[in-house]
Design a protein around this motif. Structure first.
Motif, PDB file in Angstrom:
ATOM      1  N   SER A  25      -0.162  33.277  19.819  1.00 45.94           N
ATOM      2  CA  SER A  25       0.526  32.955  21.070  1.00 45.94           C
ATOM      3  C   SER A  25      -0.236  31.893  21.853  1.00 45.94           C
ATOM      4  CB  SER A  25       0.693  34.224  21.905  1.00 45.94           C
ATOM      5  OG  SER A  25       1.231  33.923  23.173  1.00 45.94           O
ATOM      6  N   TYR A  26      -1.542  32.048  21.980  1.00 49.07           N
ATOM      7  CA  TYR A  26      -2.338  31.061  22.717  1.00 49.07           C
ATOM      8  C   TYR A  26      -2.291  29.697  22.031  1.00 49.07           C
ATOM      9  CZ  TYR A  26      -4.345  34.614  25.783  1.00 49.07           C
ATOM     10  OH  TYR A  26      -4.515  35.599  26.731  1.00 49.07           O
ATOM     11  N   ASP A  27      -2.378  29.696  20.714  1.00 47.28           N
ATOM     12  CA  ASP A  27      -2.320  28.435  19.973  1.00 47.28           C
ATOM     13  C   ASP A  27      -0.974  27.750  20.178  1.00 47.28           C
ATOM     14  OD1 ASP A  27      -2.939  26.384  18.161  1.00 47.28           O
ATOM     15  OD2 ASP A  27      -2.142  27.509  16.466  1.00 47.28           O
ATOM     16  N   ALA A  28       0.124  28.529  20.128  1.00 48.99           N
ATOM     17  CA  ALA A  28       1.464  27.958  20.310  1.00 48.99           C
ATOM     18  C   ALA A  28       1.657  27.430  21.723  1.00 48.99           C
ATOM     19  CB  ALA A  28       2.520  29.017  19.982  1.00 48.99           C
ATOM     20  N   ARG A  29       1.092  28.125  22.714  1.00 52.87           N
ATOM     21  CA  ARG A  29       1.260  27.676  24.102  1.00 52.87           C
ATOM     22  C   ARG A  29       0.534  26.361  24.362  1.00 52.87           C
ATOM     23  NH1 ARG A  29      -0.262  32.246  28.120  1.00 52.87           N
ATOM     24  NH2 ARG A  29      -1.036  33.464  26.369  1.00 52.87           N
ATOM     25  N   LEU A  30      -0.661  26.228  23.798  1.00 53.03           N
ATOM     26  CA  LEU A  30      -1.375  24.964  23.953  1.00 53.03           C
ATOM     27  C   LEU A  30      -0.602  23.811  23.318  1.00 53.03           C
ATOM     28  CD1 LEU A  30      -5.095  25.978  23.321  1.00 53.03           C
ATOM     29  CD2 LEU A  30      -4.121  25.113  25.445  1.00 53.03           C
ATOM     30  N   THR A  31      -0.016  24.065  22.165  1.00 50.91           N
ATOM     31  CA  THR A  31       0.764  23.027  21.481  1.00 50.91           C
ATOM     32  C   THR A  31       2.045  22.711  22.244  1.00 50.91           C
ATOM     33  OG1 THR A  31      -0.120  23.786  19.356  1.00 50.91           O
ATOM     34  CG2 THR A  31       1.854  22.388  19.303  1.00 50.91           C
ATOM     35  N   ASP A  33       2.661  23.029  25.449  1.00 46.54           N
ATOM     36  CA  ASP A  33       2.394  22.381  26.734  1.00 46.54           C
ATOM     37  C   ASP A  33       1.569  21.112  26.593  1.00 46.54           C
ATOM     38  OD1 ASP A  33       3.830  24.189  28.157  1.00 46.54           O
ATOM     39  OD2 ASP A  33       2.127  25.428  28.739  1.00 46.54           O
ATOM     40  N   ASN A  34       1.516  20.560  25.401  1.00 49.13           N
ATOM     41  CA  ASN A  34       0.651  19.400  25.171  1.00 49.13           C
ATOM     42  C   ASN A  34       1.001  18.236  26.105  1.00 49.13           C
ATOM     43  OD1 ASN A  34      -1.257  17.689  23.876  1.00 49.13           O
ATOM     44  ND2 ASN A  34       0.373  16.847  22.606  1.00 49.13           N
ATOM     45  N   ARG A  35       2.276  17.863  26.168  1.00 48.64           N
ATOM     46  CA  ARG A  35       2.686  16.705  26.970  1.00 48.64           C
ATOM     47  C   ARG A  35       2.669  17.018  28.465  1.00 48.64           C
ATOM     48  NH1 ARG A  35       7.908  13.810  24.606  1.00 48.64           N
ATOM     49  NH2 ARG A  35       7.150  12.294  26.140  1.00 48.64           N
ATOM     50  N   ARG A  36       2.815  18.281  28.822  1.00 51.55           N
ATOM     51  CA  ARG A  36       2.813  18.654  30.236  1.00 51.55           C
ATOM     52  C   ARG A  36       1.399  18.793  30.789  1.00 51.55           C
ATOM     53  NH1 ARG A  36       2.469  23.014  33.524  1.00 51.55           N
ATOM     54  NH2 ARG A  36       1.949  24.396  31.792  1.00 51.55           N
ATOM     55  N   LEU A  37       0.463  19.274  29.962  1.00 54.88           N
ATOM     56  CA  LEU A  37      -0.877  19.584  30.437  1.00 54.88           C
ATOM     57  C   LEU A  37      -1.902  18.482  30.175  1.00 54.88           C
ATOM     58  CD1 LEU A  37      -1.488  23.368  29.612  1.00 54.88           C
ATOM     59  CD2 LEU A  37      -1.641  22.279  31.833  1.00 54.88           C
ATOM     60  N   PHE A  38      -1.757  17.785  29.038  1.00 54.44           N
ATOM     61  CA  PHE A  38      -2.841  16.918  28.582  1.00 54.44           C
ATOM     62  C   PHE A  38      -2.362  15.472  28.447  1.00 54.44           C
ATOM     63  CE2 PHE A  38      -3.230  21.120  26.530  1.00 54.44           C
ATOM     64  CZ  PHE A  38      -4.359  21.575  27.197  1.00 54.44           C
ATOM     65  N   THR A  39      -3.338  14.572  28.442  1.00 56.64           N
ATOM     66  CA  THR A  39      -3.044  13.161  28.199  1.00 56.64           C
ATOM     67  C   THR A  39      -3.009  12.890  26.700  1.00 56.64           C
ATOM     68  OG1 THR A  39      -5.414  12.699  28.424  1.00 56.64           O
ATOM     69  CG2 THR A  39      -4.027  12.354  30.368  1.00 56.64           C
ATOM     70  N   GLU A  40      -2.610  11.658  26.373  1.00 56.28           N
ATOM     71  CA  GLU A  40      -2.508  11.288  24.973  1.00 56.28           C
ATOM     72  C   GLU A  40      -3.902  11.171  24.346  1.00 56.28           C
ATOM     73  OE1 GLU A  40      -1.174   9.698  27.457  1.00 56.28           O
ATOM     74  OE2 GLU A  40       0.948  10.279  27.271  1.00 56.28           O
ATOM     75  N   LYS A  41      -3.926  11.236  23.048  1.00 59.84           N
ATOM     76  CA  LYS A  41      -5.188  11.146  22.315  1.00 59.84           C
ATOM     77  C   LYS A  41      -5.860   9.807  22.593  1.00 59.84           C
ATOM     78  CE  LYS A  41      -7.121  11.843  17.699  1.00 59.84           C
ATOM     79  NZ  LYS A  41      -6.808  12.126  16.277  1.00 59.84           N
ATOM     80  N   GLY A  42      -7.149   9.844  22.932  1.00 61.13           N
ATOM     81  CA  GLY A  42      -7.911   8.633  23.232  1.00 61.13           C
ATOM     82  C   GLY A  42      -8.009   8.336  24.713  1.00 61.13           C
ATOM     83  N   SER A  43      -7.157   8.988  25.555  1.00 62.77           N
ATOM     84  CA  SER A  43      -7.193   8.775  27.000  1.00 62.77           C
ATOM     85  C   SER A  43      -7.856   9.980  27.657  1.00 62.77           C
ATOM     86  CB  SER A  43      -5.774   8.585  27.538  1.00 62.77           C
ATOM     87  OG  SER A  43      -5.784   8.500  28.946  1.00 62.77           O
ATOM     88  N   MET A  44      -9.052   9.775  28.194  1.00 62.56           N
ATOM     89  CA  MET A  44      -9.768  10.889  28.780  1.00 62.56           C
ATOM     90  C   MET A  44     -10.750  10.395  29.841  1.00 62.56           C
ATOM     91  SD  MET A  44     -12.672  11.944  25.970  1.00 62.56           S
ATOM     92  CE  MET A  44     -13.448  13.042  27.144  1.00 62.56           C
ATOM     93  N   SER A  45     -11.096  11.302  30.745  1.00 57.29           N
ATOM     94  CA  SER A  45     -12.143  11.060  31.735  1.00 57.29           C
ATOM     95  C   SER A  45     -12.675  12.420  32.164  1.00 57.29           C
ATOM     96  CB  SER A  45     -11.599  10.279  32.936  1.00 57.29           C
ATOM     97  OG  SER A  45     -12.623  10.067  33.893  1.00 57.29           O
ATOM     98  N   GLY A 122      -8.386  34.020  27.396  1.00 59.08           N
ATOM     99  CA  GLY A 122      -7.766  34.196  28.704  1.00 59.08           C
ATOM    100  C   GLY A 122      -7.876  32.977  29.597  1.00 59.08           C
ATOM    101  N   PHE A 123      -8.787  32.066  29.277  1.00 62.59           N
ATOM    102  CA  PHE A 123      -8.913  30.825  30.043  1.00 62.59           C
ATOM    103  C   PHE A 123      -7.619  30.011  29.986  1.00 62.59           C
ATOM    104  CE2 PHE A 123      -9.971  26.251  29.940  1.00 62.59           C
ATOM    105  CZ  PHE A 123     -10.484  26.107  31.218  1.00 62.59           C
ATOM    106  N   VAL A 124      -6.914  30.099  28.850  1.00 58.21           N
ATOM    107  CA  VAL A 124      -5.668  29.340  28.681  1.00 58.21           C
ATOM    108  C   VAL A 124      -4.612  29.814  29.673  1.00 58.21           C
ATOM    109  CG1 VAL A 124      -3.816  28.739  27.047  1.00 58.21           C
ATOM    110  CG2 VAL A 124      -6.186  28.903  26.261  1.00 58.21           C
TER     111      VAL A 124
END
Length: 523
Positions: A25-31, A33-45, A122-124
């Motif tokens: 369940s946690y793995d599926a939720r991270l996947t 919410d990828n576009r809602r929670l995280f930036t694209e690969k290579g874009s970070m700060s 639980g951090f997720v």
């Protein structure tokens, strides 16, 4: 420290327990919410702040910002044996819309952080409260999750040694946004995660969207500690939580004051409306003669009820935020008591200081909660007042309309009486015309005969036949002239009448919306 197996987080954690967590369940939720929670690969700060023991914390020491994923991963997997704390700052990708912005980190990089530091799944749950959202959701989600692992779980609690503990929570706070003049305050949140490893006397922190005030306070805390204070803080791992809680408790009072002012401004029309006056007086009306005072009334509209309902929902969300903060502090206090009962080689007064501070925050939250509940009672009272004023105004309007209907009915009755009188008069006149017409028709044949005989169309001639004097009627030539003139005039007159009648019938038909028949009559 390695990030191997990060793709299958959290199922590859060393202490993963399928009895307590659903890894799929946690793995599926991270996947998901990828576009809602995280930036694209290579874009970070991402910022990292390392604090080492016996090291002077310089004034100019600042967190190190990583925008290159490779350099960040190299730093992620390295560790100093003398390290007291490492703090990860996960920032918003769009600081201007802090509350609804993605995190400036790719999903893959976050998974590697969670895998390297063996962060509990639980951090997720708390992480999903962030990211892009169409509206303010998860306002009521909060509380605190924690886990304690012992090196000797079978021993009595006082004799147990802690291997490590993890604690994670979302703390709500209010902050001025400096963007919206009508709503200058925003409810925001920070996710705090700590993992303390007793054998290393080291803490790992992950802070999601911490405020600038919190980051500055952390810098001050580490700068202000002497070498002895640092040694004490190594054995007092809950100290830094007081920074987050005190910063979060700072602006509630001023936010509450602004809400009270907004409520007064929003409902003053209902409070000062002149209920009972039939006519609403304009604010620009001239003063009352002889008094020099203005008769002022305030308009109340249904839009005021809608705005008050939105305002009440905002205050309800505020109450939920206070409740979640209270649950968080209560859990932290329970965690502090549990650490105190364990064998941590710490004096009781160290835990007492933290416990007293937590009690102070609970008292402040209770005061804010009491004020917010009182504000909610006032809002509901004002809402009822608005409804009552609107009902009264509607009753007044209905009364005025009813009075006008009575006046119209009286006018209609008078018109009906007048029409009845006119009908009676017309009936009498019609009877008189009928009598005149009957008399005229009675004398019409005699009149026609007298007129015809008096004309020169017929003459009486006396003749002697067989010695007798006989009168004989002789048709005059003037009869032909009479017929030649009368018959065409009669035809012209009938034609004019027929044309006029047809034209008038068409005009009337157009006015009443009917089409005339071929004969000139209407259906």
């Amino acid at each position: 420290m390695t990030d191997s197996g990060w793709e299958q987080y959290p199922k590859r954690l060393r202490n993963y327990d399928p009895l307590r967590e659903d890894g799929n369940s946690y793995d599926a939720r991270l996947t998901m919410d990828n576009r809602r929670l995280f930036t694209e690969k290579g874009s970070m700060s991402v910022d990292i702040l390392d604090v080492n023991r016996d090291e002077f914390f310089a004034d100019d020491k600042r967190p190190e910002t990583f925008e290159d994923p490779e350099k960040f991963e190299a730093r992620l997997t390295t560790s100093s044996a003398n390290r007291e704390s490492r703090l990860y700052y996960l920032k918003a990708a769009s600081p201007k819309v802090l509350s609804r912005s993605r995190l400036h980190i790719p999903q893959e990089t976050l998974r590697k952080i969670l895998t390297v530091h063996q962060v509990m799944p639980g951090f997720v749950d708390f992480l999903q409260a962030f990211g892009r959202k169409a509206s303010s959701t998860d306002t009521g989600y909060g509380g605190c999750k924690r886990r304690i692992e012992y090196t000797s779980p079978n021993k009595p609690e006082k004799q147990r040694n802690i291997d490590y503990y993890e604690i994670c929570y979302n703390i709500k706070y209010v902050e001025k946004n400096y963007r919206l003049p009508d709503e200058p305050w925003s409810i925001r949140q920070t996710c705090v995660y700590q993992k303390y490893e007793y054998s290393k006397k080291s803490s790992t922190w992950i802070l999601v969207q911490p405020s600038g005030q919190v980051q500055g306070r952390i810098q001050e805390v580490f700068k202000a500690r002497t070498v002895e204070d640092i040694e004490e803080s190594v054995h007092n791992p809950l100290d830094l939580h007081l920074v987050f809680l005190s910063a979060a408790a700072e602006n509630w009072r001023w936010y509450y004051n602004s809400l009270e002012e907004a409520l007064v401004e929003m409902t003053q029309n209902a409070l000062y409306s002149s209920v009972g006056i039939r006519e609403t007086v304009s604010l620009r009306a001239p003063p009352t003669p002889g008094t020099g005072k203005f008769d002022i009334d305030f308009e109340v509209e249904f839009k005021d009820v809608q705005n008050l309902q939105k305002f009440e929902e905002k205050v309800q969300n505020l109450l939920l935020a206070l409740e979640t903060n209270r649950d968080t502090i209560t859990t932290l206090q329970k965690h502090n008591h549990q650490l105190q009962r364990c064998s941590l080689e710490l004096e009781d007064h160290i835990f007492t200081v933290v416990d007293d501070s937590l009690d102070t925050y609970l008292v402040e939250l209770a005061i804010h909660k009491r004020n917010i509940q009182a504000l909610l009672h006032r809002i509901r009272g004002r809402s009822r007042l608005l409804y009552n004023v609107l009902d009264f105004r509607n009753a007044e309007t209905a009364h005025r309309h009813g009075q006008k209907n009575v006046d119209f009915a009286e006018l209609g009755r008078r018109d009906s009486d007048l029409m009845m009188k006119m009908t009676k008069v017309a009936t009498r006149e019609a009877a008189a015309v009928k009598i005149v017409t009957f008399v005229t028709l009675f004398y019409l044949p005699a009149t026609f005969v007298a007129t015809f005989l008096s004309a020169n169309c017929v003459n009486f001639v006396e003749e002697t036949i067989d010695g007798r004097l006989v009168q004989r009627m002789v048709i005059s030539k003037d009869l032909i002239l009479f017929a030649a003139i009368t018959v065409p005039l009669m035809c012209i007159t009938l034609s004019i009448w027929f044309i006029w009648n047809r034209t008038e019938a068409n005009r009337v038909g157009e006015e009443i919306g009917e089409r005339p028949r071929a004969s000139g009559h209407y259906s």
